[in-house]
Design a protein around this motif. Structure first.
Motif, short mmCIF file in Angstrom:
data_model
loop_
_atom_site.label_atom_id
_atom_site.label_comp_id
_atom_site.label_asym_id
_atom_site.label_seq_id
_atom_site.Cartn_x
_atom_site.Cartn_y
_atom_site.Cartn_z
N CYS A 50 59.35 29.52 101.73
CA CYS A 50 58.04 28.89 101.56
C CYS A 50 58.11 27.76 100.54
N TYR A 51 58.91 27.95 99.48
CA TYR A 51 58.96 27.00 98.37
C TYR A 51 60.03 25.94 98.62
N THR A 52 59.63 24.82 99.20
CA THR A 52 60.61 23.79 99.57
C THR A 52 61.23 23.11 98.35
N GLY A 53 60.52 23.11 97.23
CA GLY A 53 61.06 22.48 96.03
C GLY A 53 62.28 23.19 95.46
N THR A 54 62.54 24.40 95.91
CA THR A 54 63.70 25.15 95.40
C THR A 54 64.92 25.05 96.33
N TYR A 55 64.82 24.33 97.43
CA TYR A 55 65.94 24.27 98.38
C TYR A 55 67.24 23.78 97.73
N PRO A 56 67.23 22.69 96.93
CA PRO A 56 68.48 22.29 96.28
C PRO A 56 69.05 23.37 95.37
N TYR B 8 67.09 15.95 88.77
CA TYR B 8 66.88 14.77 87.93
C TYR B 8 67.56 13.55 88.53
N VAL B 9 68.79 13.73 89.01
CA VAL B 9 69.53 12.63 89.65
C VAL B 9 68.78 12.17 90.91
N LEU B 10 68.32 13.13 91.70
CA LEU B 10 67.56 12.79 92.91
C LEU B 10 66.29 12.03 92.56
N ASN B 11 65.64 12.44 91.47
CA ASN B 11 64.42 11.76 91.04
C ASN B 11 64.70 10.33 90.61
N ILE B 12 65.82 10.11 89.92
CA ILE B 12 66.18 8.77 89.46
C ILE B 12 66.40 7.82 90.64
N ILE B 13 67.02 8.33 91.69
CA ILE B 13 67.32 7.46 92.83
C ILE B 13 66.16 7.43 93.84
N GLY B 14 65.04 8.03 93.44
CA GLY B 14 63.82 7.90 94.24
C GLY B 14 63.67 8.87 95.39
N ILE B 15 64.36 10.00 95.32
CA ILE B 15 64.25 11.00 96.38
C ILE B 15 63.31 12.12 95.94
N ASN B 16 62.22 12.28 96.66
CA ASN B 16 61.29 13.37 96.39
C ASN B 16 61.72 14.58 97.22
N ILE B 17 62.07 15.66 96.55
CA ILE B 17 62.66 16.81 97.26
C ILE B 17 61.68 17.48 98.21
N VAL B 18 60.38 17.47 97.86
CA VAL B 18 59.39 18.08 98.74
C VAL B 18 59.16 17.19 99.96
N ASP B 19 59.11 15.89 99.73
CA ASP B 19 58.91 14.97 100.84
C ASP B 19 60.10 14.99 101.80
N ARG B 20 61.30 15.20 101.27
CA ARG B 20 62.52 15.24 102.10
C ARG B 20 62.96 16.67 102.40
N VAL C 4 52.23 26.69 96.91
CA VAL C 4 51.37 26.16 95.83
C VAL C 4 52.17 25.29 94.86
N ASP C 5 53.40 25.68 94.53
CA ASP C 5 54.22 24.91 93.59
C ASP C 5 54.65 23.56 94.18
N ASP C 6 54.73 23.49 95.50
CA ASP C 6 55.24 22.27 96.14
C ASP C 6 54.30 21.09 95.95
N TYR C 7 53.01 21.34 95.97
CA TYR C 7 52.06 20.24 95.76
C TYR C 7 52.29 19.60 94.38
N TRP C 8 52.51 20.46 93.40
CA TRP C 8 52.78 19.98 92.03
C TRP C 8 54.11 19.25 91.97
N ALA C 9 55.15 19.83 92.57
CA ALA C 9 56.47 19.21 92.55
C ALA C 9 56.47 17.87 93.28
N TYR C 10 55.63 17.76 94.31
CA TYR C 10 55.55 16.50 95.06
C TYR C 10 54.91 15.40 94.21
N VAL C 11 53.80 15.73 93.56
CA VAL C 11 53.04 14.73 92.82
C VAL C 11 53.67 14.45 91.45
N GLN C 12 54.18 15.51 90.80
CA GLN C 12 54.71 15.36 89.44
C GLN C 12 56.13 15.92 89.37
#
Length: 486
Positions: A117-123, A48-60, A18-26
């Motif tokens: 399950c929560y891909t946004g927490t992998y890093p 934050y660094v990944l976001n600046i360089i255009g890497i979406n953690i959920v997408d990747r 459920v959190d990943d949809y949010w992390a992907y979009v926002q």
């Protein structure tokens, strides 16, 4: 090999909690939330660094998942090598295998399913697993104590600022190292080592808290913290901790067979009590108990600080450290005569335990994928009906509101098998941070959220569905659609 067997279904199959949809979009908003609510500035800096360089953690997620898979394998191996280096009698393949099974149980029990399950927490996981491993190794050393303590505290600060729960695993590993190095004896030397290990954890958490406070004071993040410390609630929280023991040791957290975790623990504790008492009498027994409960104390302290106790798999994962240190201590004390008996029972039991854990991790992975598939089908049908309405009325639908029937389903129980406790395989329409974002992910439509009229909420609140009924569960009103989630 074990890392690949346990994690590959999750890692190489794109999936969403459920959190990943949010992390992907926002993603940027989720990063700020990670600091102010979860108090995790270190992992947030990486995000934050990944976001600046255009890497979406959920997408990747496949990339970060593969790195995580390698990190798990490296950590288990490095921990095992460190423990084996303390033994004089680790001279057989069977003993090495048993020691390694302890390291595997620490990180590859079925409770990691919820984390995976929560891909946004992998890093965050990558930083935490490496941090706890090297923190325990550095602080457990007896040479160059000051230098290694500083290095260990720095790496532990990474854990505290990335995913605090993993400090529990650090506690188990470092306490086991200290116990074995000091031959299970309570001496001035061993007491000082324990105090150094505890001090490192307190300093790391203090530094993390200081960083968060600084970010709050300079206005980078808000003050929406999960921290809710209340002395008056302490008796209630202690009772909740006692109540949670049934969920763990008897109910197996909804993953392991009823009673299995408790039976294995009791057998291990009996063996440990006999062997430790024979070698070190009462003092060794007290020291062993401290090692066995060290990680649990950290785990429950974290939950007390957030103000509530909840028996989820991710929250209770550190309890498996009791098996880990129990195995290591048994191996340390077992002479050749005792080892022949332990080998015949211990290795098969742990082999079965690990095999079953890997099977359940993969089962949850499959159920997560099924959950996403059903969600996508559900959303696609909603979108199709919205498109039909737009074509018929000549009106573009730009707003959406959500309400539910009387008993909303937490999971798609007709399609999935898992009964695991926790937030895995959840219906994305349970939470407002995932309902509208899941629609955006699958359809690309960016609806504005609106409140559902009270009469509509009351009408659906008195109904109850077990499946989709599209003519009843969608209500159109000009440029707005109201969705009743069942």
């Amino acid at each position: 090999m074990v890392s690949f067997m346990a994690m590959s279904t999750f890692v190489f199959s794109k999936h969403f909690a459920v959190d990943d949809y949010w992390a992907y979009v926002q993603q940027e908003e989720s990063i700020h939330f990670n600091i102010e609510s979860n108090l995790r500035p270190v992992s947030s800096l990486l995000l934050y660094v990944l976001n600046i360089i255009g890497i979406n953690i959920v997408d990747r997620q496949e990339f970060f998942g593969f790195i995580l898979l390698l990190v798990f394998a490296w950590a288990v191996t490095r921990i095992t090598l460190e423990i084996v280096s303390l033994f004089d009698n680790a001279n057989s393949i069977s003993r090495l295998a048993f020691i390694n099974s302890g390291s595997l149980v620490l990180l590859f029990n079925a409770s990691i399913s919820e984390y995976l399950c929560y891909t946004g927490t992998y890093p965050s996981w990558i930083l935490s697993i490496l941090g706890l491993t090297y923190a325990a190794i550095y602080i457990g050393k007896e040479e160059r104590v000051t230098k290694n303590w500083i290095l260990g505290t720095i790496t532990l600060t990474v854990v505290a600022g990335s995913y605090q729960t993993f400090i529990s695993q650090y506690a188990y590993i470092v306490m086991a190292i200290i116990f074995i190095r000091n031959e299970g004896k309570i001496t001035r030397k061993s007491i000082l080592a324990v105090l150094r290990a505890a001090a490192a954890a307190f300093v790391a958490m203090g530094i993390n808290w200081g960083i968060v406070k600084l970010l709050i004071n300079i206005g980078i993040v808000g003050t929406n913290s999960r921290m809710d410390i209340s002395i008056s609630k302490l008796p209630e929280l202690i009772m909740a901790i006692l109540g949670a023991q049934k969920s763990i040791w008897i109910e197996g957290m909804g993953i392991y067979p009823n009673g299995s975790l408790g039976i294995i623990l009791i057998l291990m504790m009996v063996l440990l009590a006999v062997m430790v008492y024979r070698k070190n009498k009462l003092g060794g027994g007290i020291f062993a108990i401290l090692v066995l409960i060290s990680g649990q104390c950290v785990m429950y302290m974290a939950q007390i600080m957030q103000g509530y106790i909840r028996a989820t798999n991710r929250g209770m994962m550190p309890i498996f450290g009791m098996y880990t240190v129990g195995i290591w201590i048994l191996c340390y004390y077992a002479g050749e005569k005792e080892w022949k008996k332990i080998r015949k029972i211990g290795i098969p039991i742990m082999g079965i335990f690990l095999f079953f854990s890997i099977y359940k991790i993969n089962e949850v992975a499959v159920d997560t994928i099924k959950t996403n598939t059903v969600s996508r089908c559900y959303i696609d049908e909603i979108n199709r009906r919205i498109c039909n309405y737009e074509q018929q009325k000549g009106i573009e639908v730009t707003k959406i509101g959500f309400c539910s029937d009387e008993y909303i389903s937490y999971r798609y129980y007709d399609f999935i098998e898992t009964s695991a406790y926790g937030d895995m395989c959840a219906n994305p329409f349970l939470a407002e941070w995932s309902d509208i974002n899941s629609i955006y992910y699958y359809t690309g439509r960016n609806f504005a959220r609106v409140e559902v009229p009270e009469e509509v909420v009351e009408y659906y609140g008195s109904r109850n569905w077990d499946e989709a009924d599209w003519d009843e569960q969608l209500v159109f009103d000009d440029d707005t659609v109201f969705v009743c989630v069942f």
